[in-house]
Every structure is written in C-alpha cells, then in structure tokens.
Design a protein around this motif. Sequence first.
Motif, mmCIF file in Angstrom:
data_model
loop_
_atom_site.group_PDB
_atom_site.id
_atom_site.type_symbol
_atom_site.label_atom_id
_atom_site.label_comp_id
_atom_site.label_asym_id
_atom_site.label_seq_id
_atom_site.Cartn_x
_atom_site.Cartn_y
_atom_site.Cartn_z
ATOM 1 N N UNK B 27 0.782 -1.313 -0.014
ATOM 2 C CA UNK B 27 0.038 -0.139 0.072
ATOM 3 C C UNK B 27 0.986 1.311 -0.096
ATOM 4 N N UNK B 28 1.831 1.295 0.551
ATOM 5 C CA UNK B 28 2.801 2.241 0.890
ATOM 6 C C UNK B 28 3.457 2.599 -0.443
ATOM 7 N N UNK B 29 3.662 1.605 -1.522
ATOM 8 C CA UNK B 29 4.034 1.753 -2.997
ATOM 9 C C UNK B 29 5.579 1.910 -2.971
ATOM 10 N N UNK B 30 6.395 1.569 -1.967
ATOM 11 C CA UNK B 30 7.808 1.688 -2.095
ATOM 12 C C UNK B 30 8.241 0.024 -2.431
ATOM 13 N N UNK B 31 9.260 0.139 -3.165
ATOM 14 C CA UNK B 31 9.735 -1.129 -3.458
ATOM 15 C C UNK B 31 10.531 -1.873 -2.138
ATOM 16 N N UNK B 32 10.521 -2.967 -2.279
ATOM 17 C CA UNK B 32 11.175 -3.583 -1.287
ATOM 18 C C UNK B 32 12.568 -3.640 -1.745
ATOM 19 N N UNK B 84 8.413 8.666 -0.844
ATOM 20 C CA UNK B 84 9.905 9.081 -1.406
ATOM 21 C C UNK B 84 10.958 8.152 -0.926
ATOM 22 N N UNK B 85 11.771 7.735 -1.943
ATOM 23 C CA UNK B 85 12.575 6.750 -1.714
ATOM 24 C C UNK B 85 14.126 7.226 -2.174
ATOM 25 N N UNK B 140 1.891 12.246 -14.533
ATOM 26 C CA UNK B 140 3.073 11.852 -14.146
ATOM 27 C C UNK B 140 2.938 11.405 -12.623
ATOM 28 N N UNK B 141 3.260 10.051 -12.430
ATOM 29 C CA UNK B 141 2.716 9.456 -11.169
ATOM 30 C C UNK B 141 4.004 8.711 -10.463
ATOM 31 N N UNK B 142 5.293 9.363 -11.146
ATOM 32 C CA UNK B 142 6.404 8.922 -10.638
ATOM 33 C C UNK B 142 7.759 9.137 -11.382
ATOM 34 N N UNK B 143 8.831 9.248 -10.632
ATOM 35 C CA UNK B 143 10.068 9.563 -11.149
ATOM 36 C C UNK B 143 10.875 8.485 -10.442
ATOM 37 N N UNK B 144 11.963 8.143 -11.426
ATOM 38 C CA UNK B 144 13.079 7.327 -10.914
ATOM 39 C C UNK B 144 14.396 8.021 -11.619
ATOM 40 N N UNK B 145 15.373 8.137 -10.698
ATOM 41 C CA UNK B 145 16.465 8.635 -11.252
ATOM 42 C C UNK B 145 17.484 7.838 -10.796
ATOM 43 N N UNK B 146 18.449 7.397 -11.729
ATOM 44 C CA UNK B 146 19.545 6.793 -11.230
ATOM 45 C C UNK B 146 20.837 7.218 -11.663
ATOM 46 N N UNK B 147 21.794 7.847 -11.029
ATOM 47 C CA UNK B 147 22.714 8.345 -11.417
ATOM 48 C C UNK B 147 24.052 7.944 -10.673
ATOM 49 N N UNK B 159 7.298 8.544 -5.837
ATOM 50 C CA UNK B 159 6.016 7.845 -6.208
ATOM 51 C C UNK B 159 4.751 8.753 -5.879
ATOM 52 N N UNK B 160 3.707 8.793 -6.969
ATOM 53 C CA UNK B 160 2.698 9.817 -6.725
ATOM 54 C C UNK B 160 2.570 10.826 -7.878
#
Lengths: 123, 200
Positions: B27-32, B84-85, B140-147, B159-160
């Motif tokens: 429900x929190x929507x955060x990845x394990x 936010x992760x 836009x329901x989420x953003x992922x940045x890998x730098x 997420x959101x």
Amino acid sequence: MAPEEMDEFERELRQALERRPAPPGLKRKLMAQRSANAARGVWWTRLVRAGHTRGWATATAALLLLAMAGGGVRWELDKRQEQRRGEAAREQVMTALRITGHALNEVQTRLAEHDRQAGEGER
Amino acid sequence: MNRRGIAIRLGALAMAAGMLTAAARAQEGLPLAPAVEKELAAKASDVTEVTLGKNMLDFAAKFMNDKNGDDAQAKKLIQGLKGIYVREYTFDKEGAYSMEQLQQLRTFFETPEWSPVVRERERKSGETTDVLMKVVNGETQGMFILEAAPKELTIVLILGPIRMEDLGELKGIGGLGGALGGLGGVQHTPKPNSKKGGTE
C-alpha cells in the motif's frame, strides 16, 4: 476503740451497705442516654471518625491532583516527542529533496554539456 | 484444545500477520529493498538513505511552516505523494559497484508504465544517468533517477503525482534551484540525441 464507738461504726457501715432499690425511672434514663450516645458517638469517636474522613478526602484529592499532574506531564512529553519526530520527518523530506535536486542538477549539467558538444560537432 | 490445534492456529495467525505486513508495504508503494542495495551500502564509505511512505510524508507536512518559502514549496510538492525513496552512496575507490548491479536496479523499472526520459552513458568517465517517468493516463505518477559516477551512486524514486511546475519553483533547498525546472524542460522537449550509445 471503745465498744460504743465500735457499735456506731458498725451501724453506719450496715446502713451504707444496705441494699436500696434504684430510684424509679433510672433504668429508662440510662437506656435513653446510652441510645443517644450510640447514635451520635462519644466525643472521641466522633473526633476519630471526622479525622478519618478528612484524611481520606485529603488523600483522594492528593491522588487526583497527582494523577492530573502526571497526565499533564505525560501529555507534554508525548507532544514534545511528536514534535521531535515531526521535525525529524521534515528534515528527512528536505534531505530527500536536496539529493533529488542535486541529482537533477547533475542530469541537467550533463545534458547541457552533451548539447554543447553536439552543437560544436554540427558546426 | 490439543497441541496440534494450537500450532495450526498460531501458524495461521503468523501467516495472517505476514500478509497484513506485506499488504501494508504494498500500500505504501515503495519497492522492497533489493539485495544489491545491501551490497552497495556495505561497500560505500558514506550512505544516505531516506524512505518516506505516504503516512510519514503527511506527518512531515504537518511540521512544515507555510510562511517559510522552502517549507511551503516542499509541502506543496509532497502533497499527495505516495512515497519518496532516496539512496546516496559515496565510495572511497572507483569500481566499487558493477554495471550488473546498476542493471539490476534498472530492471526493477522495466515495465510498460515507466518511460525513459533521459538515458545517458559516458564512455570516458563511465558515468551513467537514467531518468524514468511513470505516466498513468497522461499524468506523471512517479519519477526514478539513477545517477552513477565513478565514486558516487544516487537512486531517487518518487511515487505519486508530480507537478513539474512545483519542482521548478522549489528554490533555496541546496541545489534544487532551477534544476528541477530544467528536468521539466527535458521532459517536454524531445531530445532524440540526448540518448547516447552507452558503455553498458
């Protein structure tokens, strides 16, 4: 002691020890007084009872005050703890946003550099 | 009740508790946390980890001052977010992480609802940048940045609903200034040549 004196003494003693009937109504009076005393208690009983009641009342009031003060302190501590947790959560949000901002800045810088290099290549 | 009955009931109770916990996490929507994160954290000299679920974000918002510019903007920004992760790893030496590890992190977002916005691979420096957006029904329901830099690795997952205009307005929080607005530009302006052939 002379025999006459002895007779006088014996007579007085006999008279004093002679069984006389109680005055009429004495028993009723005594019983009435006893009942009255039992009803309102004797002075020292009343004093002890009053003291006990006052003691219990004071103790109850003190306990109530103590409980209220304890509740107040607990409420204040809980409030402060929540405030600290809230501030920590807020700090975490700000840290997350700072890192996000930093990462996006880097992305932008790299893209700008890439655009600049692409522009130079076209020329 | 016999012992077997008690054991069965206890087992059922434990299973129910486990399912409830899993449901709460989902429900929190955060990845394990994948195993690769632990490996990265073990090698890093400096680790910053922030994991905030919806409840925590809502709680934090209560302590943000509407009269303070940064706070007000941050509050507006996190409003409605599911989580936010953020992970930031700094390494003493280069080569502390492998390309396979990065790929494992990317794989997590290789789903149809995540669209790559920026994908850059620098051959010389070995730096890589990935920005992906989760778009649902045009929003836009989420953003992922890998730098990834040789000595630094940053993972950001938001997420959101994200409003780019709010991101752009956020100023004063170290380095956030115009950068977020800049990403809005990247998202809206098609840059076909911004994707470089990588060193993957």
